[in-house]
Design a protein around this motif. Structure first.
Motif, PDB file in Angstrom:
ATOM      1  N   GLU A 277      10.613   0.358  -3.303  1.00 36.77           N
ATOM      2  CA  GLU A 277      10.563   1.358  -2.233  1.00 36.77           C
ATOM      3  C   GLU A 277       9.228   1.349  -1.492  1.00 36.77           C
ATOM      4  N   TYR A 278       8.258   0.620  -2.029  1.00 38.87           N
ATOM      5  CA  TYR A 278       6.905   0.606  -1.456  1.00 38.87           C
ATOM      6  C   TYR A 278       6.700  -0.611  -0.560  1.00 38.87           C
ATOM      7  N   VAL A 279       5.978  -0.384   0.538  1.00 33.26           N
ATOM      8  CA  VAL A 279       5.533  -1.477   1.409  1.00 33.26           C
ATOM      9  C   VAL A 279       4.028  -1.279   1.612  1.00 33.26           C
ATOM     10  N   ILE A 280       3.274  -2.329   1.343  1.00 39.01           N
ATOM     11  CA  ILE A 280       1.825  -2.287   1.456  1.00 39.01           C
ATOM     12  C   ILE A 280       1.420  -3.213   2.601  1.00 39.01           C
ATOM     13  N   TYR A 281       0.625  -2.690   3.521  1.00 36.10           N
ATOM     14  CA  TYR A 281       0.130  -3.475   4.655  1.00 36.10           C
ATOM     15  C   TYR A 281      -1.326  -3.836   4.390  1.00 36.10           C
ATOM     16  N   VAL A 282      -1.626  -5.125   4.478  1.00 39.21           N
ATOM     17  CA  VAL A 282      -2.988  -5.603   4.227  1.00 39.21           C
ATOM     18  C   VAL A 282      -3.476  -6.443   5.404  1.00 39.21           C
ATOM     19  N   ILE A 283      -4.782  -6.467   5.582  1.00 38.77           N
ATOM     20  CA  ILE A 283      -5.398  -7.328   6.592  1.00 38.77           C
ATOM     21  C   ILE A 283      -5.224  -8.771   6.141  1.00 38.77           C
ATOM     22  N   ASP A 284      -4.709  -9.608   7.034  1.00 37.95           N
ATOM     23  CA  ASP A 284      -4.488 -11.027   6.743  1.00 37.95           C
ATOM     24  C   ASP A 284      -5.006 -11.838   7.915  1.00 37.95           C
ATOM     25  N   ARG A 285      -6.187 -12.368   7.756  1.00 34.02           N
ATOM     26  CA  ARG A 285      -6.816 -13.110   8.855  1.00 34.02           C
ATOM     27  C   ARG A 285      -6.078 -14.400   9.200  1.00 34.02           C
ATOM     28  N   GLY A 286      -5.215 -14.860   8.305  1.00 30.27           N
ATOM     29  CA  GLY A 286      -4.491 -16.103   8.543  1.00 30.27           C
ATOM     30  C   GLY A 286      -3.198 -15.945   9.320  1.00 30.27           C
ATOM     31  N   SER A 287      -2.772 -14.707   9.568  1.00 31.89           N
ATOM     32  CA  SER A 287      -1.513 -14.511  10.298  1.00 31.89           C
ATOM     33  C   SER A 287      -1.795 -14.190  11.760  1.00 31.89           C
ATOM     34  N   SER A 288      -0.806 -14.431  12.601  1.00 32.19           N
ATOM     35  CA  SER A 288      -0.990 -14.195  14.034  1.00 32.19           C
ATOM     36  C   SER A 288      -1.147 -12.710  14.356  1.00 32.19           C
ATOM     37  N   SER A 289      -0.510 -11.835  13.563  1.00 33.32           N
ATOM     38  CA  SER A 289      -0.609 -10.396  13.813  1.00 33.32           C
ATOM     39  C   SER A 289      -1.864  -9.791  13.181  1.00 33.32           C
ATOM     40  N   GLY A 290      -2.472 -10.519  12.235  1.00 30.48           N
ATOM     41  CA  GLY A 290      -3.626  -9.987  11.531  1.00 30.48           C
ATOM     42  C   GLY A 290      -3.258  -9.104  10.354  1.00 30.48           C
ATOM     43  N   LEU A 291      -1.951  -8.917  10.139  1.00 26.77           N
ATOM     44  CA  LEU A 291      -1.466  -8.089   9.042  1.00 26.77           C
ATOM     45  C   LEU A 291      -0.445  -8.841   8.208  1.00 26.77           C
TER      46      LEU A 291
ATOM     47  N   ARG B 284      -8.576  -4.710   1.398  1.00 24.89           N
ATOM     48  CA  ARG B 284      -7.836  -5.138   2.592  1.00 24.89           C
ATOM     49  C   ARG B 284      -6.582  -4.305   2.852  1.00 24.89           C
ATOM     50  N   VAL B 285      -6.243  -3.416   1.928  1.00 26.88           N
ATOM     51  CA  VAL B 285      -5.081  -2.545   2.126  1.00 26.88           C
ATOM     52  C   VAL B 285      -5.417  -1.532   3.213  1.00 26.88           C
ATOM     53  N   ILE B 286      -4.520  -1.407   4.199  1.00 25.96           N
ATOM     54  CA  ILE B 286      -4.762  -0.435   5.270  1.00 25.96           C
ATOM     55  C   ILE B 286      -3.700   0.669   5.306  1.00 25.96           C
ATOM     56  N   ARG B 287      -2.525   0.416   4.705  1.00 27.19           N
ATOM     57  CA  ARG B 287      -1.476   1.443   4.716  1.00 27.19           C
ATOM     58  C   ARG B 287      -0.489   1.187   3.585  1.00 27.19           C
TER      59      ARG B 287
ATOM     60  N   GLU C  71       3.415   2.594   2.414  1.00 27.11           N
ATOM     61  CA  GLU C  71       4.597   3.390   2.721  1.00 27.11           C
ATOM     62  C   GLU C  71       5.501   3.428   1.489  1.00 27.11           C
ATOM     63  N   ARG C  72       6.195   4.527   1.338  1.00 23.15           N
ATOM     64  CA  ARG C  72       7.192   4.650   0.269  1.00 23.15           C
ATOM     65  C   ARG C  72       8.442   5.242   0.894  1.00 23.15           C
ATOM     66  N   GLY C  73       9.540   4.523   0.782  1.00 24.85           N
ATOM     67  CA  GLY C  73      10.794   5.010   1.364  1.00 24.85           C
ATOM     68  C   GLY C  73      10.710   5.209   2.868  1.00 24.85           C
ATOM     69  N   GLY C  74       9.900   4.386   3.542  1.00 26.92           N
ATOM     70  CA  GLY C  74       9.772   4.475   4.995  1.00 26.92           C
ATOM     71  C   GLY C  74       8.791   5.520   5.492  1.00 26.92           C
ATOM     72  N   ARG C  75       8.113   6.216   4.576  1.00 27.85           N
ATOM     73  CA  ARG C  75       7.161   7.263   4.950  1.00 27.85           C
ATOM     74  C   ARG C  75       5.753   6.844   4.540  1.00 27.85           C
TER      75      ARG C  75
ATOM     76  N   ARG D 173      -5.707   4.053   5.450  1.00 31.03           N
ATOM     77  CA  ARG D 173      -7.167   4.001   5.470  1.00 31.03           C
ATOM     78  C   ARG D 173      -7.691   4.888   6.603  1.00 31.03           C
ATOM     79  N   GLY D 174      -8.695   5.684   6.268  1.00 28.67           N
ATOM     80  CA  GLY D 174      -9.327   6.533   7.276  1.00 28.67           C
ATOM     81  C   GLY D 174      -8.641   7.870   7.491  1.00 28.67           C
ATOM     82  N   ARG D 175      -7.536   8.113   6.821  1.00 29.06           N
ATOM     83  CA  ARG D 175      -6.834   9.399   6.952  1.00 29.06           C
ATOM     84  C   ARG D 175      -7.053  10.226   5.702  1.00 29.06           C
TER      85      ARG D 175
END
Length: 87
Positions: free
Chosen positions: A24-38, A65-68, A70-74, A79-81
């Protein structure tokens, strides 16, 4: 002994609480190797969290490098909140 951060508590619960489903969890991390940066990582890809790294079956990603998270879409952590409701 130091107190766990909110992010460490989230990962601990995700990995060890039998009432929680890592998929149910999605973790967004900074990825310098991807075109989106995430990079998006599903919770069930994470094997463990050790020495400040998310341990996947094929990689280790620094927790800083974790920036966000989410669990179950929420969004439950960003980071910073300020802290939000956890469940």
């Amino acid at each position: 002994m130091s107190r766990k951060t909110e992010l460490e508590e989230i990962f601990s619960r995700m990995l060890h609480d039998p009432n929680d489903d890592p998929s149910e969890y999605v973790i967004y991390v900074i990825d310098r190797g991807s075109s989106s940066g995430l990079r998006r990582i599903w919770g069930d890809e994470i094997q463990d969290v050790k020495r400040g790294f998310l341990v996947l079956w094929n990689a280790e990603i620094p927790v800083h490098r974790v920036i966000r998270v989410e669990r179950g879409g929420r969004v439950i952590w960003e980071r910073g909140r300020r802290a939000r409701g956890r469940r």
